[in-house]
Design an enzyme around this catalytic site. Structure first.
Site, short mmCIF file in Angstrom:
data_model
loop_
_atom_site.label_atom_id
_atom_site.label_comp_id
_atom_site.label_asym_id
_atom_site.label_seq_id
_atom_site.Cartn_x
_atom_site.Cartn_y
_atom_site.Cartn_z
N ARG A 286 0.81 -1.22 0.00
CA ARG A 286 0.00 0.00 0.00
C ARG A 286 0.84 1.27 0.00
O ARG A 286 0.58 2.20 -0.75
CB ARG A 286 -0.89 -0.02 1.25
N CYS A 352 -25.95 -4.13 -8.80
CA CYS A 352 -27.20 -4.37 -8.07
C CYS A 352 -26.95 -4.80 -6.62
O CYS A 352 -27.29 -5.92 -6.22
CB CYS A 352 -28.03 -5.39 -8.80
N GLU A 353 -26.29 -3.95 -5.87
CA GLU A 353 -26.10 -4.18 -4.44
C GLU A 353 -26.08 -2.82 -3.76
O GLU A 353 -25.45 -1.89 -4.28
CB GLU A 353 -24.74 -4.85 -4.16
#
Ligand code: LLP
Length: 412
Positions: A286, A352-353
């Site tokens: 990261r 679709c969430e």
């Protein structure tokens, strides 16, 4: 907001207009800066050298960002690789990583992956970071078949609780990672049993996005105390990855120098003199990649629903999942800055969430169809975690090279 800046109210990156790039490359896409990535690598490496750390080896964790152009650049700069699969091994080798700078972590290495890692160089890879006795036995058997000595580093589970999101905390005994101290000591008592293993190191990795080093110091202390008890001479100790970045721009996140100071002072204080000359290996992902990438997306349409104002963008949780999966915060900036008062917006994707959201109640000037947005600090665990969910294509990646070129990378 280091990577991109506003000029005449337009967000630009290294003198390039993001709006113009979005005319050439359809959104959504990832935009990376090679310069920023290399800069982060050098900050990390130099912080280690400045502390007086002996021959530090910085193995970039490929899982954060395995883009080939970026890897080539990091390996040329001297970085090694922290890999967790046969796919990452192949990607590292294809892009010029020296096998003697590759460490292989992960609890589920298969026989095929172990064989490939042994086979890639006369001495195999730099180190298998082993997570169980059962894995060690398999590596020993594979090395025997190839008539080689496998270089092995045992990963200690130090039983510490890192202060970070629970999904990415890895150093406690209920976590699947690493081997408990007593079991490692048993391995050393029976080390003759492992005829084809060269025990070269001990490692620890307690989690990711760490901004408080209390648990890190405790883990390094455990690592040193274990090393002292083994009475074994090690080539290196590997302190893993995990250094966090400043997603919220709060300036409260410690620097690479702070991190090195804490880690190295603990090693100097705790490690017995016969291992003080051991090399120190790091596995950052990261810290090197996050600030080097933006995720560029465009508003498809807006929608008002009572008090809620939705800006529906063309990027979804399949492209960038950190905000949906961990509730992570990422700053979002309009590519063209507008005037007017900021209003709270729900910036959501087309999947679709309900969790398919980049930000909730995000204060931003009113958005309209066609507006371009940049999700900041998206260079780590962005594209590498993207998927085809909802049968969408994975987003493209564009690297702005140090020479000012644009290098496009697409997956099928
Ligand atoms: N070494 C090992 C053994 C690891 O498991 C990891 C990350 C690293 C090094 C690199 O850690 P870093 O320096 O990047 O913190 N998807 C999550 C992060 C998962 C980290 C998994 N292991 C996220 O988006 O926050």
């Amino acid at each position: 907001m280091k990577l991109a800046k506003y000029e005449n109210n337009e967000l630009i990156i290294e003198d390039k207009s993001i709006a113009s790039l979005a005319k050439t490359y359809p959104t959504p896409f990832y935009l990376y800066s090679e310069k920023e990535l290399l800069n982060n690598y050098h900050i990390f490496y130099n912080a280690a050298v400045d502390q007086g750390i002996n021959k530090p080896l910085v193995c970039f964790a490929l899982k954060a960002n395995p883009n080939p152009t970026l890897l080539l650049s990091l390996f040329r700069a001297g970085a090694g690789a922290d890999i967790v699969s046969g796919g990452e091994l192949q990607r590292a080798l294809e892009n010029g990583c020296d096998p003697q700078k590759i460490v292989f972590s992960g609890v589920g290495k298969t026989k095929k992956e172990i064989e490939a890692a042994l086979d890639c160089h006369p001495q195999g890879i730099y180190s298998f970071n082993v997570e169980s006795i059962e894995e060690l036995e398999m590596i020993n058997a594979c090395a025997k078949e190839q008539n080689k000595l496998a270089r092995v580093c045992l990963r200690l589970n130090p039983q510490v609780k890192a202060k970070t999101h629970k999904h990415i905390s890895t150093g406690y005994k209920t976590h699947k990672f690493g081997i408990l101290k007593d079991d490692i000591l048993k391995i050393f008592k029976n080390k003759k049993k492992f005829s084809h293993i060269n025990f070269v190191g001990i490692s620890v990795h307690i989690g990711s996005q760490l901004t408080n080093f209390k648990a890190t110091k405790k883990a390094v202390k455990e690592l040193c105390s274990l090393i002292n008890e083994t009475n074994h001479k090690f080539e290196f100790l590997d302190v893993g990855g995990g250094l966090g970045v400043d997603y919220t721009k709060s300036d409260e996140v410690p620097t690479a120098n702070d991190y090195m100071k804490e880690v190295y002072s603990t090693i100097k204080k705790q490690l017995a003199s016969d291992n003080q000359d051991a090399r120190v290996v790091f596995e950052p992902g990261r810290f090197i990649a996050a600030s080097a990438g933006l995720f560029i997306t465009q508003v498809i349409r807006t929608k008002k629903s009572e008090d809620c104002f939705f800006a529906i963008v063309d990027g979804g949780m399949n492209d960038f999942v950190r905000t949906s999966l961990y509730g992570a915060y990422h700053e979002i900036n309009p590519i063209v800055k507008k005037k007017g008062k900021k209003i709270p917006a729900e910036i959501v994707g087309p999947i679709c969430e309900t969790s398919d959201s980049f930000a909730s109640h995000y204060k931003i000037q009113k958005l309209h169809t066609g507006d371009l947005l940049a999700v900041m600090d998206a260079g780590a665990y962005g594209h590498s975690m993207s998927s085809h969910y909802n049968l969408r294509t994975r987003p493209k990646e564009i690297v702005l090279t140090c020479e000012g070129e644009e290098k496009l990378f697409t997956y099928e």
